[in-house]
Motif scaffolding. Structure first.
Motif, PDB file in Angstrom:
ATOM      1  N   UNK A  82      62.695  -6.133  46.056  1.00 51.37           N
ATOM      2  CA  UNK A  82      61.713  -6.032  44.954  1.00 51.37           C
ATOM      3  C   UNK A  82      61.792  -4.854  44.269  1.00 51.37           C
ATOM      4  N   UNK A  83      61.821  -3.704  44.929  1.00 52.70           N
ATOM      5  CA  UNK A  83      61.828  -2.286  44.509  1.00 52.70           C
ATOM      6  C   UNK A  83      63.189  -2.323  43.705  1.00 52.70           C
ATOM      7  N   UNK A  84      64.351  -2.800  44.037  1.00 59.20           N
ATOM      8  CA  UNK A  84      65.543  -2.537  43.174  1.00 59.20           C
ATOM      9  C   UNK A  84      65.452  -3.292  41.872  1.00 59.20           C
ATOM     10  N   UNK A  85      64.702  -4.675  42.064  1.00 63.03           N
ATOM     11  CA  UNK A  85      64.620  -5.379  40.837  1.00 63.03           C
ATOM     12  C   UNK A  85      63.677  -4.652  39.700  1.00 63.03           C
ATOM     13  N   UNK A  86      62.592  -4.192  40.311  1.00 64.71           N
ATOM     14  CA  UNK A  86      61.577  -3.455  39.372  1.00 64.71           C
ATOM     15  C   UNK A  86      61.829  -2.065  38.851  1.00 64.71           C
ATOM     16  N   UNK A  87      62.614  -1.334  39.520  1.00 68.70           N
ATOM     17  CA  UNK A  87      63.169   0.076  39.077  1.00 68.70           C
ATOM     18  C   UNK A  87      63.915  -0.054  38.252  1.00 68.70           C
TER      19      UNK A  87
END
Length: 64
Positions: free
Chosen positions: A29-34
């Protein structure tokens, strides 16, 4: 890392596989959002360490 894993398992009353799956889910999730550009392992570690609270160990200490 082993101590952190045990602490999470005990505090949340979940098994090791669940901790790993949750960690990977949160990471994805973090990698997609950031929108982080593709980077090498060290760059990724620096990026994640930057997000850690001040009292959290660095990656090398945590992973040891």
């Amino acid at each position: 890392m082993e101590n952190s894993m045990d602490e999470l398992m005990n505090n949340w009353e979940i098994d090791r596989t669940s901790v790993i799956k949750l960690a990977l889910y949160l990471f994805a999730i973090h990698m997609q959002q950031s929108k982080i550009e593709r980077m090498d392992h060290r760059g990724l570690i620096r990026e994640i360490e930057h997000m850690a609270p001040p009292d959290f160990p660095d990656y090398a200490s945590f992973a040891d």
